[in-house]
Design a protein around this motif. Structure first.
Motif, short mmCIF file in Angstrom:
data_model
loop_
_atom_site.label_atom_id
_atom_site.label_comp_id
_atom_site.label_asym_id
_atom_site.label_seq_id
_atom_site.Cartn_x
_atom_site.Cartn_y
_atom_site.Cartn_z
N UNK A 120 -14.53 -9.52 -21.87
CA UNK A 120 -14.94 -8.33 -20.84
C UNK A 120 -15.60 -7.34 -21.55
N UNK A 121 -15.09 -7.17 -23.11
CA UNK A 121 -15.55 -6.31 -24.08
C UNK A 121 -17.05 -6.54 -24.34
N UNK A 122 -17.17 -7.96 -24.56
CA UNK A 122 -18.65 -8.33 -24.98
C UNK A 122 -19.67 -7.92 -23.65
N UNK A 123 -19.23 -8.24 -22.60
CA UNK A 123 -19.95 -7.96 -21.31
C UNK A 123 -20.35 -6.42 -21.28
N UNK A 124 -19.23 -5.62 -21.43
CA UNK A 124 -19.39 -4.35 -21.31
C UNK A 124 -20.37 -3.79 -22.33
N UNK A 125 -20.12 -4.39 -23.60
CA UNK A 125 -20.77 -4.06 -25.06
C UNK A 125 -22.33 -4.28 -24.66
N UNK B 44 1.69 -0.61 -15.77
CA UNK B 44 0.56 0.02 -16.65
C UNK B 44 -0.47 -0.81 -17.37
N UNK B 45 -0.16 -2.18 -17.68
CA UNK B 45 -1.25 -3.08 -18.12
C UNK B 45 -2.33 -3.12 -16.96
N UNK B 46 -1.76 -3.53 -15.61
CA UNK B 46 -2.82 -3.85 -14.58
C UNK B 46 -3.72 -2.52 -14.36
N UNK B 47 -3.11 -1.31 -14.32
CA UNK B 47 -3.74 0.03 -14.35
C UNK B 47 -4.80 -0.06 -15.21
N UNK B 48 -4.26 -0.07 -16.67
CA UNK B 48 -5.19 0.06 -17.78
C UNK B 48 -6.63 -0.89 -17.63
N UNK B 49 -6.16 -2.07 -17.25
CA UNK B 49 -7.20 -3.08 -17.24
C UNK B 49 -8.22 -2.82 -15.93
N UNK B 50 -7.81 -2.25 -14.94
CA UNK B 50 -8.73 -1.98 -13.88
C UNK B 50 -9.54 -0.58 -14.45
N UNK B 51 -8.79 0.42 -15.16
CA UNK B 51 -9.46 1.49 -15.56
C UNK B 51 -10.55 1.06 -16.62
N UNK B 52 -10.19 -0.01 -17.38
CA UNK B 52 -11.20 -0.08 -18.59
C UNK B 52 -12.28 -0.84 -18.22
N UNK B 53 -12.20 -1.50 -16.99
CA UNK B 53 -13.51 -2.30 -16.28
C UNK B 53 -14.32 -1.24 -15.48
N UNK B 54 -13.83 -0.08 -15.28
CA UNK B 54 -14.62 0.84 -14.41
C UNK B 54 -14.87 2.05 -15.42
N UNK B 55 -14.56 2.03 -16.72
CA UNK B 55 -15.12 2.73 -17.83
C UNK B 55 -14.12 4.27 -17.80
N UNK B 56 -12.84 4.33 -17.07
CA UNK B 56 -12.23 5.17 -17.19
C UNK B 56 -11.28 5.40 -18.19
N UNK B 57 -11.04 4.36 -18.73
CA UNK B 57 -10.14 4.29 -19.88
C UNK B 57 -10.65 3.64 -21.14
N UNK B 58 -10.39 3.82 -22.22
CA UNK B 58 -10.76 3.26 -23.48
C UNK B 58 -10.07 1.99 -23.93
N UNK B 59 -10.57 1.25 -24.94
CA UNK B 59 -9.87 0.10 -25.04
C UNK B 59 -8.73 -0.04 -25.79
N UNK C 61 -24.00 -2.04 -22.73
CA UNK C 61 -24.16 -0.57 -23.00
C UNK C 61 -22.91 0.37 -22.62
N UNK C 62 -21.83 -0.21 -22.14
CA UNK C 62 -20.71 0.61 -21.64
C UNK C 62 -19.54 0.76 -22.32
N UNK C 63 -19.61 -0.11 -23.66
CA UNK C 63 -18.50 -0.06 -24.79
C UNK C 63 -19.13 -0.22 -25.97
#
Length: 423
Positions: free
Chosen positions: A170-175, A369-384, A178-180
């Motif tokens: 997921x991080x590679x796709x976002x990188x 908490x993890x599910x919320x953080x994962x969803x937030x990271x995929x939308x760019x609202x939460x950092x890694x 240009x999103x991460x």
């Protein structure tokens, strides 16, 4: 012809080849602790040695209370007939031959005391047998619980490792989009390396536990063991009442049982020491032969004279001190056993409460908490970093859950070791 000669050999080889897997596929033990205990009870050499010693102690009872063997003596008198003949060993040609049959008789009550001492020592040996098995069974239960924890931790670590691999993708796709930052990918890879290192440590610990269990089972070090599939059900809180268990421990603990037998044996040893103030006697009957006829009979009474009073008083003081030492040793053992019981009961209750808290409260919260953080990271609202913290929280909660289960089993094993029996 050669083909026909080879056919029987080939058939035999095929039969052996088909039979060997059946021999090699002996079901591995270890899925449950009961399978390990049943195997160890017939194979453990330490337990077998204590059983043999207890049997030997039981055999001493008969000999301890038995009379000493009688003695027989022959005396050839005047073997030269006052110089009238050459020396001879023929009873019919010497001056006279005296035959003496003697029997040692201990003072009244000594034989009974010796037999009672042997009986109490045999009872103590039986207590040590029970204590040895309780100790061996306790070690097997503790190692099985630790093995369950290691397998659970290893399984959890592999699950989290798979999760980190997906997070890296997921991080590679976002990188790439240009999103991460590239740092997110690197941190995911670092986490994977850390987990692989933990898997190595867990595998090493699993090897050590296998070796310890196989040693207790008298099996080769590398003999396979099944993965622990279940733990024993914990007793209901009502069965873990401290007052009731303390009473059971004082009545049934193998160490206290052996100490009580040692006290009884010391009391009888003291009584026997005081009996030594009285003399032992020896009775004898003696026919005397002249040529070919028995013409005289003699009776003999012999006794020892207990004149060494200082020595006997020292022995009596020694026996009193040994009795006091046995009583003090039992009191010290009782204090230690009761203390260990209280500690184990507190530990098992703490482990039970910890597991309930983790299962019903912390673990569901960590998963949300993890599910919320994962969803937030995929939308760019939460950092890694936030996502990693959430992942660590759920992993720590699940690992502590397994640890609490194993801790409760180890505390239960300690309570049963103190009782000398299953709870």
């Amino acid at each position: 012809m050669r083909r026909f000669r080879l056919a029987p050999i080939f058939a035999v080889l095929m039969a052996i080849g088909l039979g060997m897997p059946a021999l090699a596929q002996e079901p591995a033990i270890g899925a449950s602790v009961d399978s390990l205990l049943n195997f160890a009870k017939t194979r453990n050499p330490e337990y077998a040695a204590m059983q043999a010693e207890a049997e030997a102690s039981g055999q001493r009872i008969t000999s301890a209370g038995a009379l000493p063997d009688p003695k027989f003596r022959v005396e050839l008198r005047d073997i030269t007939r006052m110089g009238e003949q050459n020396a001879t060993l023929s009873p019919s040609r010497v001056g006279s031959t005296r035959y003496l049959l003697m029997q040692d008789l201990p003072w009244f009550g000594k034989r009974d005391l010796k037999r009672e001492i042997a009986e109490f020592e045999a009872e103590g040996a039986k207590g040590r047998v029970i204590g040895t098995w309780a100790d061996i069974a306790g070690r097997i239960k503790v190692n099985h619980a630790q093995l369950y924890y290691v397998h659970g931790s290893e399984r959890l670590t592999r699950e989290i490792l798979d999760l980190m691999i997906r997070l890296e993708k997921i991080a590679q796709v976002r990188y790439a989009g240009g999103l991460a930052a590239q740092q997110d990918v690197i941190r995911a890879q670092v986490e994977q390396t850390t987990m692989r290192n933990e898997l190595i440590a867990l595998e090493t610990e699993r090897h050590h536990l296998h070796a310890r269990l196989n040693a207790l089972l008298a099996r080769p070090t590398r003999a396979p063991l099944a993965e622990p599939s279940q733990l024993r059900t914990l007793p209901a809180p009502a069965r873990l009442d401290y007052v009731a268990l303390e009473e059971r421990v004082r009545a049934r603990n193998p160490l206290l049982f052996a100490d009580e037998s040692r006290i009884r044996a010391a009391e009888k040893t003291r009584d026997l020491t005081y009996k030594n103030r009285y003399p032992d006697v020896t009775l004898g009957v003696s026919p005397i032969q002249y040529q070919n006829e028995v013409k005289e009979w003699e009776l003999m009474l012999e006794m020892n004279i207990p004149l060494q009073q200082s020595s006997r008083r020292a022995q009596e003081r020694e026996s009193e001190s040994m009795l006091n030492a046995a009583r003090a040793r039992k009191e010290a053992t009782a204090n230690q056993v009761v203390s260990d019981l209280a500690e184990s009961l507190a530990g098992i209750e703490a482990a039970r409460q910890t597991e309930n808290l983790l299962t019903n409260s912390l673990l569901p919260q960590a998963e949300l908490t993890f599910q919320a953080a994962l969803a937030g990271y995929e939308t760019g609202k939460v950092d890694f970093a936030t996502l990693l913290d959430a992942q660590r929280q759920i992993r720590q909660a699940r690992q502590n859950q397994i640890k609490a289960q194993a801790e409760a089993q180890m505390r239960l094993a300690e309570i049963e070791r103190l009782l000398g029996e299953e709870l």
